[in-house]
Design an enzyme around this catalytic site. Sequence first.
Site, PDB file in Angstrom:
ATOM      1  N   SER A 199      54.000 -27.957  64.294  1.00 46.13           N
ATOM      2  CA  SER A 199      53.401 -28.868  65.268  1.00 46.13           C
ATOM      3  C   SER A 199      51.965 -28.455  65.536  1.00 46.13           C
ATOM      4  CB  SER A 199      54.201 -28.851  66.581  1.00 46.13           C
ATOM      5  OG  SER A 199      54.134 -27.567  67.176  1.00 46.13           O
ATOM      6  N   LYS A 200      51.291 -29.202  66.388  1.00 42.28           N
ATOM      7  CA  LYS A 200      49.880 -28.970  66.674  1.00 42.28           C
ATOM      8  C   LYS A 200      49.629 -27.588  67.266  1.00 42.28           C
ATOM      9  CE  LYS A 200      48.695 -33.844  67.385  1.00 42.28           C
ATOM     10  NZ  LYS A 200      48.207 -34.852  68.355  1.00 42.28           N
ATOM     11  N   ARG A 201      50.639 -27.023  67.944  1.00 36.60           N
ATOM     12  CA  ARG A 201      50.420 -25.707  68.551  1.00 36.60           C
ATOM     13  C   ARG A 201      50.269 -24.615  67.503  1.00 36.60           C
ATOM     14  NH1 ARG A 201      55.208 -22.608  69.071  1.00 36.60           N
ATOM     15  NH2 ARG A 201      57.084 -23.700  68.367  1.00 36.60           N
ATOM     16  N   HIS A 202      50.597 -24.937  66.254  1.00 37.67           N
ATOM     17  CA  HIS A 202      50.456 -23.966  65.169  1.00 37.67           C
ATOM     18  C   HIS A 202      49.116 -24.111  64.443  1.00 37.67           C
ATOM     19  CE1 HIS A 202      54.956 -24.369  65.523  1.00 37.67           C
ATOM     20  NE2 HIS A 202      54.784 -23.068  65.652  1.00 37.67           N
ATOM     21  N   GLY A 203      48.267 -25.026  64.915  1.00 37.72           N
ATOM     22  CA  GLY A 203      46.971 -25.222  64.272  1.00 37.72           C
ATOM     23  C   GLY A 203      46.893 -26.587  63.607  1.00 37.72           C
TER      24      GLY A 203
END
Length: 587
Positions: A300-304
Amino acid sequence: MATLVGTPWLRIRVPSSLCYHHCSKISVLRRTTRRCFSVTASSSEAPQVPVRVRFAPSPTGNLHVGGARTALFNYLFARSKGGKFVLRIEDTDLERSTRESEEAVLQDLSWLGLDWDEGPGVGGDYGPYRQSERNALYKQYAEKLLESGHVYRCFCSNEELEKMKEIAKLKQLPPVYGGKWARATDEEVQEELTKGSPYTYRFRVPKEGNLKIVDLIRGKVSWNLDTLGDFVIMRSNGQPVYNFCVTVDDATMAISHVIRAEEHLPNTLRQALIYKALGFQMPFFAHVSLILAPDRSKLSKRHGATSVGQFREMGYLPEGMVNYLALLGWGDGTENEFFSLEQLVEKFSIERVNKSGAIFDNTKLRWMNGQHLRSLPAEELTKLIGTRWQSTGILNESGGVFVEEAVDLLKDGIDLITDSDTALANLLSYPLYSTLARQNHLKFCQDVSMKDCLSAVCSSEGKPVLEDKLTEVAASLLAAYDSGELLGALGEGKAGWQKWVKSFGKSLNRKGKSLFMPLRVLLTGKLHGPDMGASVLLLNRAGNSGVVSPQSGFVTLDERFKVLRELDWDSFYKNPPALESAAAVSQ
């Protein structure tokens, strides 16, 4: 119990007494407590049909790398089988779907090289290829199901449906529809229609039995029908529901294989029931595993960065992205990991797609991109990086001898196109003061035993260089520059440089590391970097050609020797400067 075979890869088991082929009176069907489900039997052998696959993104955001991999697997399967790759836009979510997102998705697919045979911008015999333009078709098939009795009108209000869910929760049962309007009489239905009551279309699901499919990736998968309940296919506002749209579209577009993400696996149950009710041929299903983050959670976006557009902007090549995405859950059975798109088409098979989750490794993606970057023909690589340097304002031109030599010198340290900016900027810079300050600061820290000083950012590598009479080498280098001997050698190119270095080392009785390390520090201001001779020759060319823009931070050879001439070595060693001051002077 009877097993009714629709296709060799799908079986639906329902009680024998509930099976039928023809219900002549729909009103009888509505009133009966038994569920009828029409199944058309076929031969036990799979039909030979032309391969047609589809990628059906929803234009509600950017193209996720997971979606890009699904598109890639569909593309590779179609091309390897001589089939068709269809692009369909699933834009029935009118509130979130935008034409801007659609254009971005199409651009990303084109950038990856995944050209579609049918779809937006291409056309085809099975259009239109946007779901928002196919509403008439959905209504036509919904009415067909209503007439056959597989679908009924449901007049339940939202409040009634919520109450059913609460009761089911209290009884610890699945939140399935209770079937109130499945048993309604014609008179009851007509009464609601006369009042103008809003209604949905619900699909009648057999109360007992199970459905089985043989997934091309996951093998046998089954569901019990009693966990489903009658489901909506058309909302009260006339808009079709996702599973109904997908089934009608895949069937009417003659899709032979549905290759999609595993999160769609539960949808297969509803879709299979609709297929059979409409008498459509079932496609083969293949559900691809999710792409996971290093912590094995869903990427997801929290991983970059997670979208294709982001990676493109970061300087990745489409060849590198395609190669890496193909390896997320697939391999050709060898240790080879380096493939072009054409080679992937040649080697791809759905049987070799792994059903376990694939970890998205940014480090490996970056490495793989670097491999593809350096495998480009020299002319293409030079043009690509030269254009980048000019567009970012480092250089005044995108081609020429300087650009060719700079690309050749720096390419081994470039994995992304954007890396080329830093690589060239480092070459043009001259951080001599900060380099010496770091080394001297380390010496100072060691002398006074300051354990908590900034030694973490200080390297001991340069300490031997500083202690090996660096000032004497600097004095001799300045003399060679002032006499014109050094610049004359640089004017003769590589051979001239090599001849001068040999003579210079002999005059100082130095060779190898004891010669080249101090020369590198004094000429480039750094302890490490690409080939020193080629670097100095490039710096000389840059100073004479005007190819480097004024705002690049370029320090010419003349300016470097001015710094060397003005450096107070004695004061420098006696009073080690703070790192912050050194950095400021360097900048």
